[in-house]
Scaffold this motif. Structure first.
Motif, mmCIF file in Angstrom:
data_model
loop_
_atom_site.group_PDB
_atom_site.id
_atom_site.type_symbol
_atom_site.label_atom_id
_atom_site.label_comp_id
_atom_site.label_asym_id
_atom_site.label_seq_id
_atom_site.Cartn_x
_atom_site.Cartn_y
_atom_site.Cartn_z
ATOM 1 N N ARG A 159 58.392 65.914 -28.796
ATOM 2 C CA ARG A 159 58.478 65.644 -27.447
ATOM 3 C C ARG A 159 57.694 64.707 -27.066
ATOM 4 O O ARG A 159 56.493 64.916 -26.890
ATOM 5 N N GLY A 164 61.255 61.663 -23.928
ATOM 6 C CA GLY A 164 62.022 62.770 -24.484
ATOM 7 C C GLY A 164 61.861 62.860 -26.060
ATOM 8 O O GLY A 164 60.729 62.597 -26.596
ATOM 9 N N SER A 165 62.887 63.462 -26.723
ATOM 10 C CA SER A 165 62.926 63.768 -28.054
ATOM 11 C C SER A 165 62.799 62.516 -28.909
ATOM 12 O O SER A 165 63.560 61.614 -28.920
ATOM 13 N N GLU A 180 66.915 60.723 -27.865
ATOM 14 C CA GLU A 180 67.238 60.979 -26.604
ATOM 15 C C GLU A 180 67.547 60.087 -25.379
ATOM 16 O O GLU A 180 68.227 59.923 -24.896
ATOM 17 N N LEU A 183 70.256 57.872 -26.311
ATOM 18 C CA LEU A 183 71.619 58.509 -25.889
ATOM 19 C C LEU A 183 71.757 58.620 -24.551
ATOM 20 O O LEU A 183 72.913 58.195 -23.861
ATOM 21 N N ARG A 184 70.593 58.406 -23.456
ATOM 22 C CA ARG A 184 70.612 58.261 -22.013
ATOM 23 C C ARG A 184 71.317 57.009 -21.894
ATOM 24 O O ARG A 184 72.078 56.770 -20.863
ATOM 25 N N ASP A 191 72.927 62.127 -15.923
ATOM 26 C CA ASP A 191 71.571 62.766 -16.065
ATOM 27 C C ASP A 191 71.413 64.081 -16.007
ATOM 28 O O ASP A 191 70.416 64.551 -16.367
ATOM 29 N N PRO A 194 71.409 67.957 -19.974
ATOM 30 C CA PRO A 194 70.358 68.026 -20.592
ATOM 31 C C PRO A 194 70.528 67.960 -22.076
ATOM 32 O O PRO A 194 71.751 68.497 -22.577
ATOM 33 N N TYR A 195 69.808 66.921 -23.005
ATOM 34 C CA TYR A 195 70.010 67.183 -24.377
ATOM 35 C C TYR A 195 68.841 67.987 -24.999
ATOM 36 O O TYR A 195 67.623 68.061 -24.394
ATOM 37 N N ILE A 197 67.297 68.494 -28.728
ATOM 38 C CA ILE A 197 67.200 67.781 -30.058
ATOM 39 C C ILE A 197 66.225 68.418 -30.938
ATOM 40 O O ILE A 197 65.272 68.707 -30.637
#
Length: 429
Positions: A159, A164-165, A180, A183-184, A191, A194-195, A197
């Protein structure tokens, strides 16, 4: 001076809601009277929490049962329509995307085949984006109504506060891929969704611990056996799971070159991709023009034909060697971690284990210390080849249940203590 952790009324309310939701989710329908002893909450707290959860649509009444000498007791259960989740398995041969209701009943699924282990990052991101779009269209679910999207991937997941991930997948050529963030940027979801992973072996293991062969175990190691091999430990010190790069344990010094680049890894001998290569090198003839799963089926059939014909010697030799390598690798986990259970899953693990788990078990015992080997059981996973996808969906579900059914809240910057501002003001003046 030691700092105290101050618990607010909001914290207590969240924990009470979480206790009730989790009990109803995992234990099934219960009455208000049963929830008190089960959660440790007072009858008044149970009544208040249940009233909130019913008003929000997270919990619903589910009939009644007779009570001893009193009025019938109303049963409560989680409402399967109260939230929806998506689970994604970024596997070795395909990307599988599934939509679930709150109780993890499947609503829709789609798959994106990967050509010869093609893990180009942009391709994977597009598969995930378009797959989510497809299952949402099929179910009619609004994107902004999702509780979250869980994704199981090969490799180490860290993280990063800014990105993010981030995925470190050496065997698939991913070096610190900010999945992450990508993907965003793809614009697939708002937004507010949440993801989550994590490593694929961990998601498989969490599914088996929650709903499958690991239920009730104090400690277990879940094995993900596919093109490669991985593992995850679940124990008192790692209740949420600790992913292990078990496939890159050295089992043959100076041995075959692994996909990670190192010599002698377990994955270079026991991963499905390597097993099929070894069969071909031994003179076997894997079928051409079919996927890896079909080729492995052909190998297992050749090693142990069901029609009464003689086994193919090359196939049988490769299978016996693979069982021994897997057993030796499991012995390392048994000696080091001393788990109560070992759960073997993944598409290749389920295929291989259906006919040869006893051979693997025998080798594991032979290579292990007697005492820890006598305490461990070894079984196939119960959730089938989709366990990674189901487990991926449990990632946002676990977060939602842990927050008592509350949505995500924006992170607020901490306010510095008053004394710091006062002293800084003195210094500046």
């Amino acid at each position: 001076m030691a700092q105290r952790t101050r618990r607010t009324v909001r914290d207590l309310r969240r924990d009470s809601r979480a206790a009730v939701l989790q009990r109803l989710y995992f234990e099934g329908s219960m009455s208000r009277q049963e929830l008190g002893p089960a959660t440790g909450l007072s009858s008044g707290s149970v009544s208040n929490v249940v009233a909130e959860l019913v008003a929000e649509g997270l919990v619903e009444e589910a009939g009644s049962v007779e009570s001893d000498g009193g009025r019938p007791r109303t049963l409560l259960r989680v409402n399967p329509r109260s939230g929806h989740l998506i689970g994604i398995d970024v596997g070795e041969t395909r990307v599988r995307i599934e939509a679930f209701d709150f109780t993890l009943s499947e609503l829709a699924r789609t798959e994106r085949p990967l050509a010869e282990n093609l893990y180009e990052v942009g391709v994977i991101v597009e598969h995930i984006r378009s797959g989510i779009e497809e299952v949402l269209a099929e179910t009619g679910l609004p994107a902004d109504g999702l509780l979250g999207v869980g994704i199981g991937v090969p490799g180490v997941v860290e993280r990063d506060p800014a990105r993010g991930s981030v995925v470190h997948g050496q065997t698939i050529g991913w070096d610190a891929v900010p999945l992450e963030a990508l993907l965003r940027e793809s614009g697939g979801l708002p937004d507010s969704v949440p993801y989550f992973i994590d490593n694929g072996a961990k998601t498989l293991g969490q599914a088996e611990m929650w709903f499958g062969a690991g239920r009730g175990a104090r400690s277990a190691v879940a094995i993900l056996f596919g093109s490669g091999v991985g593992a995850c430990l679940f124990a008192e010190g790692a209740p949420q799971g600790q992913a292990l790069e078990w496939g890159h344990l050295t089992v043959h010094v100076g041995g075959r070159r692994c996909r990670c680049g190192s010599p002698g890894c377990l994955e270079a001998y026991a991963g499905a991709e390597a097993v099929l290569q070894r069969w071909q090198e031994a003179g076997g003839t894997p079928p051409e023009g079919v996927d890896e799963e079909t080729r492995l089926t052909a190998l297992l059939t050749a090693a142990a034909p069901q029609d009464g014909s003689e086994p193919d010697p090359a196939a049988r030799t490769v299978i016996r060697e693979t069982a021994e390598y897997l057993g030796a690798g499991l012995a390392g986990l048994i000696n080091l971690l001393q788990p109560e259970r070992i759960l073997v899953g993944g598409w290749a693990g389920l295929q291989f284990g259906a006919g040869f788990l006893e051979e693997v078990r025998a080798h594991a015992v032979a290579y292990s210390l007697t005492h820890p080997a006598a305490k461990v059981t070894m079984d196939l996973g119960k959730l089938g080849p989709d366990a990674v996808t189901v487990g991926a969906a449990t990632l946002p579900l676990a977060d939602f249940l842990g927050r008592g059914g509350r949505g995500t809240t924006p992170v607020q910057e901490a306010t510095p203590p008053a004394w710091r501002a006062a002293l800084e003001d003195r210094v500046l003046n």
